[in-house]
Design an enzyme around this catalytic site. Structure first.
Site, PDB file in Angstrom:
ATOM      1  N   ASP A 249      73.726  57.573  19.199  1.00 35.67           N
ATOM      2  CA  ASP A 249      74.307  57.148  17.936  1.00 35.67           C
ATOM      3  C   ASP A 249      74.246  58.255  16.885  1.00 35.67           C
ATOM      4  O   ASP A 249      73.189  58.873  16.664  1.00 35.67           O
ATOM      5  CB  ASP A 249      73.549  55.915  17.433  1.00 35.67           C
ATOM      6  N   GLU A 286      77.978  60.242  19.799  1.00 31.70           N
ATOM      7  CA  GLU A 286      78.836  59.835  18.699  1.00 31.70           C
ATOM      8  C   GLU A 286      78.647  60.900  17.620  1.00 31.70           C
ATOM      9  O   GLU A 286      77.602  60.978  16.992  1.00 31.70           O
ATOM     10  CB  GLU A 286      78.459  58.464  18.142  1.00 31.70           C
TER      11      GLU A 286
END
Length: 579
Positions: A249, A286
């Site tokens: 993330d 990401e």
């Protein structure tokens, strides 16, 4: 790290005691590196336990807790991952190249909201042509339900999902169905409640913060052990739980000035583990940086992460289909931006970003990077859930345009990712939900959510209360829809496209050089040619479009295109794939 079940790193503590669930207290002794070990043996059985730090008589959960049967504030419970009887000995892994990824949230994927109930739906994913199942974070969070990004105990699987044993059953079942597993992990921040790591040691950065809270201490004093805390967690998922890939993330929020960035060190260790386990292990970042160096191999001077998301693809598709141009969509209005993204991976590759007020990104060396290293989607948990009402594309687009979104994603040059329910135009929204027991925190989340959307022109009354249980319940998929009306039509299109990806080599050709686009901006017509001969044609205009074309129709939107005498006729708002 030492090898005992109850060893704990607490370099700042003057005294640490082990508190067991039966009320016993065991003294601990400190080693030179800040690790504390029990001074006497503890029975080798399943026990609840926590730590008393200095003179505090409230036991704190283990920072490396594998099992939190209660809340994140309560005692941990021992769990031996090696007790599980795996049946996936023949599993040789699943590479990202050529694969289709499916993103799901365990709590809303099924009515039961557990890992065991998710197993029952795996045949649906197989029929869809999915290769890798990506789970939103499953680590222990405050409350009963949450997106997962408020996790505070990264080693523990959320108890309402079934805990660590259920997670093992899920991965084992996925492998039995030929599906790999991607686990979404969050290493850039911790949740707002239940984070006791600062009581144990300097886990948090002294000054560095990101939009979600304090960052981790990746480069300050004692950071070696903090980095080890993260790297051991990576190894846990891949080795103890047989996971095939990790989605990392918001890696742009990892503040690290070390000579070897955490991501590079992670890539080094994962590649070594992959060689040892003799199956592909993949890291997917990401990243908001639009920098292909993230996925450039270390041998060529890159970070060595294997793949990264391209949000520019989502933005270009979304704007082309919906016409929305607010916020970060502003630069994506021309249809030519979609063509550029299809040919070069990013729109912003050193170009001006009006949303950021500066130049953004770095040019991609398309000759050196395979296209599969970019993971793309037309919907995901962020792009749906961070809208004011959590509305999907299905709430505003007709069936033809929904299928165009699917066609651009699944027949495009990159690794496609689907978001749970998009394949049947699910009517349920995916809204932002939390269940913080602390009323002060709950109210702060409510107010923060409303303030976030004030600048977008959405009224406060339209923003669902994240703390209302109904917000969570509304976000659950309705599996009874699959055979009805538009849901069946869209699902059939997704299944046919999934099958075509395995039949037509063009659709998984990893070369940027295989893609060339033409755009008629006035007519709003886009054509995408691949070097093997396939042609993807999209008419987003208000009038029919006629294009010279060879080959045969392999796929059309529900409102069908026609091919006769070398001319492809596309009604308004339709698309076709020729092979």
């Amino acid at each position: 790290m030492t090898g005992g079940r109850f060893d704990v790193w607490a370099p700042d503590a003057e005294r640490v005691r082990l508190r067991l669930g039966d009320g016993r207290t065991v003294a601990m002794k400190r080693s030179a590196d800040g690790w504390w070990l029990p001074e006497e043996p503890v029975l080798d059985e399943v026990v609840d336990y926590g730590y008393l730090l200095d003179d505090d008589e409230t036991p704190r959960p283990d920072p490396r807790s594998r099992w939190q049967p209660g809340t994140v504030h309560e005692l941990s419970r021992t769990f031996d991952p090696h007790d599980f009887a795996w049946t996936d000995q023949a599993w040789t892994g699943k590479q990202l190249a050529g694969s289709v990824v499916y993103e799901l949230h365990v709590g809303t994927f099924t009515p039961g909201g557990t890992l065991d109930s998710a197993i029952e739906r795996l045949p649906h994913l197989v029929d869809l042509g999915v290769d890798l199942v990506e789970l939103l974070p499953v680590n222990a969070v405050n409350g009963t339900h949450n997106w997962g990004y408020d996790g505070v105990l990264w080693y523990a699987v959320h108890a309402p999902y079934g805990g660590p044993a259920a997670y093992q059953r899920f991965v084992d079942a996925c492998h039995a169905h030929g599906l790999g597993v991607v686990q979404d992990v969050v290493y850039n921040h911790l949740g707002p409640s239940g984070n006791y790591l600062p009581l144990f040691g300097p886990y948090l950065h002294a000054t560095g913060h990101n939009p979600w809270g304090a960052g981790l201490n990746l480069d300050g004093p004692h950071s070696d052990q903090v980095r080890r805390y993260i790297l051991d967690n990576v190894r846990m998922w891949l080795e103890d739980y047989h996971v095939d890939a990790l989605r990392l993330d918001a890696v742009h929020a990892l503040a690290d000035t070390s000579a070897t960035h955490l991501l590079e060190q992670m890539a080094i260790e994962v590649d070594a583990l992959s060689a040892h386990l003799r199956r592909p292990l993949t890291l997917i970042a990401e990243s908001d940086l639009n920098d292909a160096r993230m996925v450039t191999p270390r041998e060529a001077g890159g970070t060595g992460v294997h793949a990264q998301w391209s949000d520019d693809f989502h933005h270009a598709v979304h704007v082309a289909l919906t016409g929305e141009t607010s916020g970060y969509y502003g630069d994506f209005a021309p249809l030519s931006t979609l063509a550029k993204v299809l040919e070069r991976g990013f729109l912003h590759d050193g170009t001006w970003s009006s949303f950021r007020g500066r130049r953004h990104g770095r040019p991609v060396d398309t000759a050196a990077m395979p296209t599969w290293r970019l993971v793309v989607c037309n919907q995901n948990h962020d792009q749906v859930g961070n809208r004011a009402t959590g509305d999907r594309l299905a709430a505003t687009l007709d069936d033809d345009r929904l299928v165009i979104a699917a066609l651009l994603t699944l027949a495009g040059p990159y690794t496609p990712m689907l978001f749970q329910g998009e394949e049947w135009a699910a009517s349920s929204p995916f809204q932002f939900f939390t269940s913080h027991p602390e009323e002060e925190l709950a109210e702060a989340v409510r107010q923060g959510r409303r303030a976030e959307f004030a600048s977008h022109g959405w009224g406060e009354q339209e923003v669902p209360d994240p703390q209302d249980p109904a917000t969570f319940e509304r976000s659950k998929l309705d599996w009874s829809e699959l055979t009805e009306g538009r849901h069946a039509v869209v699902l059939d299109a997704y299944r046919r496209l999934g099958a075509l990806r395995r039949e037509l080599p063009d659709l998984t050709d990893p070369s940027f050089g295989s893609v060339s686009c033409d755009v008629d901006e006035d007519a709003r017509v886009l054509t995408v040619r691949r070097r093997g001969g396939t042609l993807l044609a999209v008419n987003l205009g208000d009038a029919p479009a006629e294009l010279p074309a060879d080959g045969s129709l392999a796929f059309t939107t529900p409102t069908a295109a026609t091919l006769a005498d070398g001319v492809l006729t596309l009604p308004p708002g339709t698309a076709a794939l020729l092979a």
